[in-house]
Design an enzyme around this catalytic site. Structure first.
Site, PDB file in Angstrom:
ATOM      1  CE  LYS A 178      -7.867  -0.233  -1.987  1.00  0.00           C
ATOM      2  NZ  LYS A 178      -6.873  -1.273  -1.697  1.00  0.00           N
ATOM      3  CG  ASP A 214      -2.171  -0.760   1.062  1.00  0.00           C
ATOM      4  OD1 ASP A 214      -2.447  -1.178  -0.066  1.00  0.00           O
ATOM      5  OD2 ASP A 214      -2.887  -0.963   2.061  1.00  0.00           O
TER       6      ASP A 214
END
Length: 422
Positions: free
Chosen positions: A228, A206
């Site tokens: 994200k 991530d």
């Protein structure tokens, strides 16, 4: 016997009679490993330390409260002699010799038929260290070597390479590791998480994970960017799930590296459910959540005696008026403790107005900690009445942790900057 080095061996003592003479500090240190090995333990000693007595009370061993008597070792596979009576120790050692029972002497290693190594465990591996120099048995040295090896295995400094399979073998499916990387500082990942990274074939990372750790990975490791970015590029959750499944099926060591903790607003359970649905195993490595670590790094305790006896962590990624929001902002406004808001930078103005509208005082202190625990960390202070405008004028950007409550004003000194040696 003392002229030759000991032959290293592992004993399987499950269900086998083991006799321990003496209930003092030596027994207290050695008994837990014997219990873990499943040994059928008889302790013979007129007295014992409180910890040893607790082992007997819990049924982990049988304790006969008396001195050693010849014949006590009959039927034993292994004996530990650790009494303060040297004559009794010699007699028991002679009995062990006659009965061909491997025997450890705490008072005289040279007279023993077995030696206890310095041992440690790291993820299913036991490290045992024995000195080969018969005239220099320094337990501090063997313990130091043991500690270095266990620590290196634990933190990934000494990485165990992946073992390939033969062409005629099916890939061995390994558990996918859902690893919480902590709030950002690479030193704040857990020891187990760092070790699994060092052993990985594939890392799906991530944006909020500790990025510096990726630079430490060997060249053969495939790193997949699952960032994200708010209102920007991102890898769909379904694609992340599929990547985990495909690489795991190939027998690769897969690590899903996430920021904070995998199950705190991290979709870790969605990934676990996807793996389970495909019959694939997984393991969870909890991480330090930014909800408590980032305020702490900025000198803010989320609880403090006489100020806050509770703290609540809430997601701010949906505005209070959004019908999809599952947060009861009215109830939160009535609480007297600390409110920690994650993913709420762009909504904080509307969140603050909702809290005030439901009863929280407009002058309630607010702190925003941007990129907490990293070298770029900065703290911006405001109140509920001013935080919306402050975020705009101070150009606060995600990721940032927002703390609402009187604890914001408790700390009067700033901690050392992240990465500072103290």
């Amino acid at each position: 016997m003392a002229e030759h080095p000991a032959y290293p061996v592992g004993l399987r003592l499950t269900g086998r009679r083991t006799v321990v003479l003496g209930g003092g500090q030596v027994a207290q240190r050695r008994l837990p490993a014997l219990i873990a090995a499943g040994a059928d333990i008889l302790l013979v000693s007129p007295s014992a330390t409180p910890s040893v007595e607790a082992m007997a009370d819990s049924g982990e061993l049988v304790w006969e409260r008396r001195r050693y008597a010849e014949g006590d070792l009959e039927g034993a596979w292994y004996a530990l002699i650790a009494t303060s009576d040297k004559a009794a120790n010699r007699t028991a050692s002679a009995e062990a010799e006659r009965g061909r029972i491997w025997c450890v002497r705490a008072d005289d290693a040279d007279a023993a038929t077995a030696l206890t190594p310095a041992t440690g465990r790291s993820e299913g591996v036991t490290v045992a260290v024995l000195t080969t120099e018969v005239h220099d048995r320094d337990p501090r040295r063997t313990a130091a070597i043991r500690d270095i090896l266990v620590e290196a295995l634990g933190d990934g400094t000494l990485a165990v390479p992946s073992v390939g399979v033969r062409p005629d073998e099916a890939p061995r499916v390994r558990p996918v590791a859902l690893v919480g990387g902590g709030p950002g500082d690479p030193d704040l990942i857990t020891v187990r998480g760092r070790r699994l990274l060092a052993e990985a074939d594939v890392v799906i990372a991530d944006r909020l994970g500790p990025r510096d750790l990726l630079a430490e990975l060997p060249p053969h490791v495939e790193v997949i960017d699952a960032a994200k970015i708010p209102y920007g590029r991102y890898m769909a959750q379904e694609a992340i799930n599929q990547a985990l499944i495909e690489h795991a099926r190939q027998g690769k060591a897969v690590v899903r590296l996430k920021g904070g903790d995998p199950f705190v607003f991290g979709r870790g359970m969605e990934e676990a459910q996807a793996l389970t649905a495909e019959g694939l195993p997984y393991t969870v490595v909890p991480g330090i959540s930014s909800s408590i670590s980032v305020p702490g790094a900025a000198g803010i305790p989320v609880t403090h005696r006489g100020v806050a006896h509770e703290f609540t962590v809430v997601s701010g990624h949906m505005a209070p008026e959004d019908d999809r929001s599952l947060v009861d902002w009215a109830a939160l406004a009535r609480l007297r403790g600390t409110l920690v808001i994650l993913m709420g930078v762009d909504k904080i103005g509307r969140i603050a107005r909702a809290l005030v509208a439901h009863g929280r005082a407009p002058d309630t202190p607010v702190a925003l900690i941007q990129e907490g625990t990293t070298a770029a960390q900065r703290r911006v202070d405001a109140t509920l009445a001013t935080v919306g405008e402050t975020v705009r004028t101070a150009e606060v950007r995600p990721p940032a942790v927002i703390v609402v409550g009187e604890v914001v004003e408790v700390g009067d000194t700033a901690p050392a900057a992240p990465g500072t040696l103290t």
